[in-house]
Scaffold this motif. Structure first.
Motif, PDB file in Angstrom:
ATOM      1  N   ARG A 198       7.937   2.013  15.169  1.00 53.63           N
ATOM      2  CA  ARG A 198       8.398   2.048  13.786  1.00 53.63           C
ATOM      3  C   ARG A 198       9.262   0.829  13.471  1.00 53.63           C
ATOM      4  O   ARG A 198       9.094   0.177  12.443  1.00 53.63           O
ATOM      5  CB  ARG A 198       9.198   3.321  13.540  1.00 53.63           C
ATOM      6  N   ASN A 199      10.184   0.523  14.378  1.00 53.44           N
ATOM      7  CA  ASN A 199      11.086  -0.599  14.147  1.00 53.44           C
ATOM      8  C   ASN A 199      10.343  -1.917  13.999  1.00 53.44           C
ATOM      9  O   ASN A 199      10.601  -2.687  13.082  1.00 53.44           O
ATOM     10  CB  ASN A 199      12.094  -0.706  15.295  1.00 53.44           C
ATOM     11  N   THR A 200       9.408  -2.179  14.916  1.00 56.46           N
ATOM     12  CA  THR A 200       8.704  -3.461  14.860  1.00 56.46           C
ATOM     13  C   THR A 200       7.790  -3.531  13.643  1.00 56.46           C
ATOM     14  O   THR A 200       7.694  -4.555  12.982  1.00 56.46           O
ATOM     15  CB  THR A 200       7.881  -3.693  16.136  1.00 56.46           C
ATOM     16  N   ARG A 201       7.149  -2.413  13.319  1.00 58.58           N
ATOM     17  CA  ARG A 201       6.271  -2.399  12.146  1.00 58.58           C
ATOM     18  C   ARG A 201       7.062  -2.613  10.867  1.00 58.58           C
ATOM     19  O   ARG A 201       6.651  -3.361   9.998  1.00 58.58           O
ATOM     20  CB  ARG A 201       5.549  -1.055  12.048  1.00 58.58           C
ATOM     21  N   LYS A 230       9.817  -4.103  10.508  1.00 57.40           N
ATOM     22  CA  LYS A 230      10.245  -5.491  10.459  1.00 57.40           C
ATOM     23  C   LYS A 230       9.096  -6.364   9.958  1.00 57.40           C
ATOM     24  O   LYS A 230       9.291  -7.248   9.134  1.00 57.40           O
ATOM     25  CB  LYS A 230      10.687  -5.935  11.862  1.00 57.40           C
ATOM     26  N   GLY A 231       7.902  -6.068  10.461  1.00 60.84           N
ATOM     27  CA  GLY A 231       6.710  -6.815  10.036  1.00 60.84           C
ATOM     28  C   GLY A 231       6.485  -6.684   8.545  1.00 60.84           C
ATOM     29  O   GLY A 231       6.160  -7.666   7.864  1.00 60.84           O
ATOM     30  N   ILE A 232       6.665  -5.499   8.027  1.00 62.38           N
ATOM     31  CA  ILE A 232       6.484  -5.267   6.594  1.00 62.38           C
ATOM     32  C   ILE A 232       7.480  -6.096   5.802  1.00 62.38           C
ATOM     33  O   ILE A 232       7.146  -6.726   4.796  1.00 62.38           O
ATOM     34  CB  ILE A 232       6.643  -3.768   6.267  1.00 62.38           C
ATOM     35  N   GLY A 233       8.699  -6.087   6.281  1.00 65.94           N
ATOM     36  CA  GLY A 233       9.735  -6.863   5.614  1.00 65.94           C
ATOM     37  C   GLY A 233       9.387  -8.337   5.554  1.00 65.94           C
ATOM     38  O   GLY A 233       9.534  -8.989   4.512  1.00 65.94           O
ATOM     39  N   GLY A 250       5.461 -12.804   0.402  1.00 54.81           N
ATOM     40  CA  GLY A 250       4.687 -12.480  -0.785  1.00 54.81           C
ATOM     41  C   GLY A 250       3.295 -11.971  -0.496  1.00 54.81           C
ATOM     42  O   GLY A 250       2.428 -11.975  -1.358  1.00 54.81           O
ATOM     43  N   GLU A 251       3.068 -11.513   0.742  1.00 57.47           N
ATOM     44  CA  GLU A 251       1.745 -10.987   1.069  1.00 57.47           C
ATOM     45  C   GLU A 251       1.612  -9.546   0.595  1.00 57.47           C
ATOM     46  O   GLU A 251       2.595  -8.878   0.291  1.00 57.47           O
ATOM     47  CB  GLU A 251       1.531 -11.038   2.593  1.00 57.47           C
ATOM     48  N   ASP A 252       0.377  -9.084   0.586  1.00 60.14           N
ATOM     49  CA  ASP A 252       0.121  -7.700   0.197  1.00 60.14           C
ATOM     50  C   ASP A 252       0.469  -6.792   1.375  1.00 60.14           C
ATOM     51  O   ASP A 252      -0.078  -6.927   2.464  1.00 60.14           O
ATOM     52  CB  ASP A 252      -1.364  -7.533  -0.177  1.00 60.14           C
ATOM     53  N   LEU A 278      -0.535  -2.640   5.531  1.00 58.06           N
ATOM     54  CA  LEU A 278       0.443  -2.337   6.571  1.00 58.06           C
ATOM     55  C   LEU A 278       1.051  -0.955   6.371  1.00 58.06           C
ATOM     56  O   LEU A 278       1.261  -0.198   7.314  1.00 58.06           O
ATOM     57  CB  LEU A 278       1.569  -3.387   6.554  1.00 58.06           C
ATOM     58  N   LEU A 279       1.306  -0.613   5.113  1.00 58.45           N
ATOM     59  CA  LEU A 279       1.867   0.702   4.812  1.00 58.45           C
ATOM     60  C   LEU A 279       0.893   1.797   5.227  1.00 58.45           C
ATOM     61  O   LEU A 279       1.284   2.835   5.761  1.00 58.45           O
ATOM     62  CB  LEU A 279       2.189   0.822   3.324  1.00 58.45           C
ATOM     63  N   ASP A 280      -0.404   1.550   4.971  1.00 57.63           N
ATOM     64  CA  ASP A 280      -1.398   2.550   5.353  1.00 57.63           C
ATOM     65  C   ASP A 280      -1.402   2.762   6.853  1.00 57.63           C
ATOM     66  O   ASP A 280      -1.567   3.883   7.349  1.00 57.63           O
ATOM     67  CB  ASP A 280      -2.801   2.103   4.906  1.00 57.63           C
ATOM     68  N   GLU A 281      -1.193   1.680   7.584  1.00 52.43           N
ATOM     69  CA  GLU A 281      -1.211   1.780   9.037  1.00 52.43           C
ATOM     70  C   GLU A 281      -0.108   2.684   9.577  1.00 52.43           C
ATOM     71  O   GLU A 281      -0.281   3.370  10.566  1.00 52.43           O
ATOM     72  CB  GLU A 281      -1.036   0.381   9.649  1.00 52.43           C
TER      73      GLU A 281
END
Length: 395
Positions: A51-54, A56-59, A65-67, A71-74
């Motif tokens: 969860r933490n690494t994901r 961070k990736g989303i952030g 400015g990527e979609d 990532l949220l679906d994942e």
RNA sequence: GGAGAGAUGGCCGAGCGGCUGAAGGCGCUCCCCUGCUAAGGGAGUAACUGGUUAAGAGCUGGUUCGAGGGUUCAAAUCCCUCUCUCUCCGCCA
């Protein structure tokens, strides 16, 4: 509480030592729970890591400015899985804790075997009971006869197991308290301490009265968090609860005089006469916080301090080493001082000295390391009080 | 009892929902410089805990910004409850 690491590493020898005090440790159940704990904790932490690494990736993706929708679906299902794992882990850990907090301290190897009072071992005697050419009376007969000790009026005021002392007897109690405090501070190096007579649940938990011995305590107003202290050991020991002290802080030697309040649940019919088993009584308590390696030497020293009081008072006594089965829950080794009661023609416990090792410290999360030195300030003592304070003028 | 303010690392003190375990300062440790002293320059500096391990060595995770819940992919930051501290008013056998 015992060191969980000790239970993980060498549970069998712990179990056999606990057996000496009549406590059966369910080794199999503990090991099984511990195994589950390990598996589920690792799984939980892995999920947390993910969860933490994901996240961070989303952030980072968002910052560029990527979609982020893919990532949220994942991570959609991650939350549920984590929640399940966490609650499962909590369940197991609280069960483990429940077991852990219910395990008494391990008796030291020097503690004699035995199940009850009759197996305690007498170590030494001091003084000789006086030969009397008359029939000695019990303290309550003496006190009542002179009208200075009144259990009936106390029962009217409150109930049974209380007393009203008058005149010279009340004063003698005060004199004893003063005498003990002065001896321990001036000759034995203790620091006089005034503490609350009520404590909260955390404090009682720290010294081991809770959760198992709630019925022995007086609680205020039902579900309130205030309890009357059963002994000054509770506030004194909890001074270092949740504290990390510096090595130089040790040894710490406290003495406090307080009233003590005990419900004496389960002792109905025992010692119903006199002042031996009261709901309220005065006590001068010694507590030391010391380095683990010193604790057994200090137990001897502290017992000596208590003996000194009896010697100065000229009261014959004997020192008993309590057997494994007769010691208190938190104690690893206990000496009882028993004073001679002429009216009963026997020795009775007057004082109890215990080494708790790190049992209370772990429970109370008391650790040692860094010091905090306050600057002393002078306080002038009013003149009329000086005679009561060894004639000093300033603090 | 009423009204308000606050709680962040050893201390002080910042902190827009993501790059903050946390700026900056003090303190502390080490190094450099300076013939003492003072000053200056550089580097470092949270705790607890799981796994691994002989290990309180290392490696690798996790948790923690008063406490406990909640919202969220993500909380020191938003919401709720509680505790404690401070200021003012009231009460005070």
């Amino acid at each position: 509480m015992l060191d969980p690491k000790l239970l993980r590493a060498d549970i069998d020898s712990v179990a056999s030592k606990l057996k000496r005090r009549g406590y059966e440790l369910d080794v199999e159940a503990f090991n099984k729970l511990e195994e589950q704990r390990k598996a589920i904790q690792v799984e939980t932490q892995n999920l947390q890591n993910e969860r933490n690494t994901r996240s961070k990736g989303i952030g980072q993706a968002k910052a560029k400015g990527e979609d982020i929708q893919p990532l949220l679906d994942e991570v959609a299902s991650l939350g549920e899985k984590l929640k399940t794992a966490e609650s499962e882990l909590n369940k197991i850990q609280s069960r483990l804790e429940e077991i852990l907090f219910g395990i008494p301290n391990i008796p030291d190897d020097s503690v004699p075997d035995g199940n009850s009072e009759t197996d305690n071992v007498e170590l030494r005697r001091w003084g000789t009971p006086a030969e009397l050419d008359f029939e000695p009376k019990e303290h309550f007969d003496l006190g009542s006869a002179k009208g200075l000790m009144d259990f009936e009026v106390a029962a009217k005021l409150t109930g049974s197991r209380f007393v009203v002392l008058s005149g010279p007897l009340a004063r003698m109690q005060r004199a004893l308290e003063q005498f003990m405090l002065d001896t321990h501070t001036q000759e034995h190096g203790y620091s006089e301490t005034y503490v609350p007579f009520m404590v909260n649940r955390d404090s009682l938990f720290g010294t081991g009265q809770l959760p198992k011995f709630e019925e022995d305590l007086f609680a205020l107003k039902g579900d309130s968090n205030y309890y009357l202290i059963p002994t000054a050991e509770v506030p004194l020991t909890n001074l270092v609860r949740d504290v990390i002290v510096d090595d130089e802080y040790m040894p710490r030697k406290w003495v406090a005089h307080t009233p003590c309040f005990r419900s004496e649940a389960g002792s109905y019919g025992k010692d119903t006469r006199g002042m031996i088993r009261q709901h309220q009584f005065e006590k001068v308590e010694l507590v030391q916080a010391v380095r683990p390696a010193d604790s057994y030497d200090v137990l001897e020293e502290l017992t000596g301090h208590a003996e000194k009081i009896l010697q100065k008072l000229g009261l014959p006594y004997r020192v008993m080493s309590l057997c494994a089965g007769d010691m208190g829950f938190s104690s690893a080794k206990t000496y009882d001082l028993e004073v001679w009661l002429p009216g009963q023609g026997t020795y009775r416990e007057i004082s109890s000295c215990s080494n708790f090792e790190d049992f209370q410290a772990r429970r109370a999360q008391a650790r040692w390391r860094n010091p905090e030195t306050g600057k002393p300030e002078n306080i002038t003592i009013p003149e009329v009080l000086r005679p009561y304070m060894g004639d000093i003028e300033k603090i």
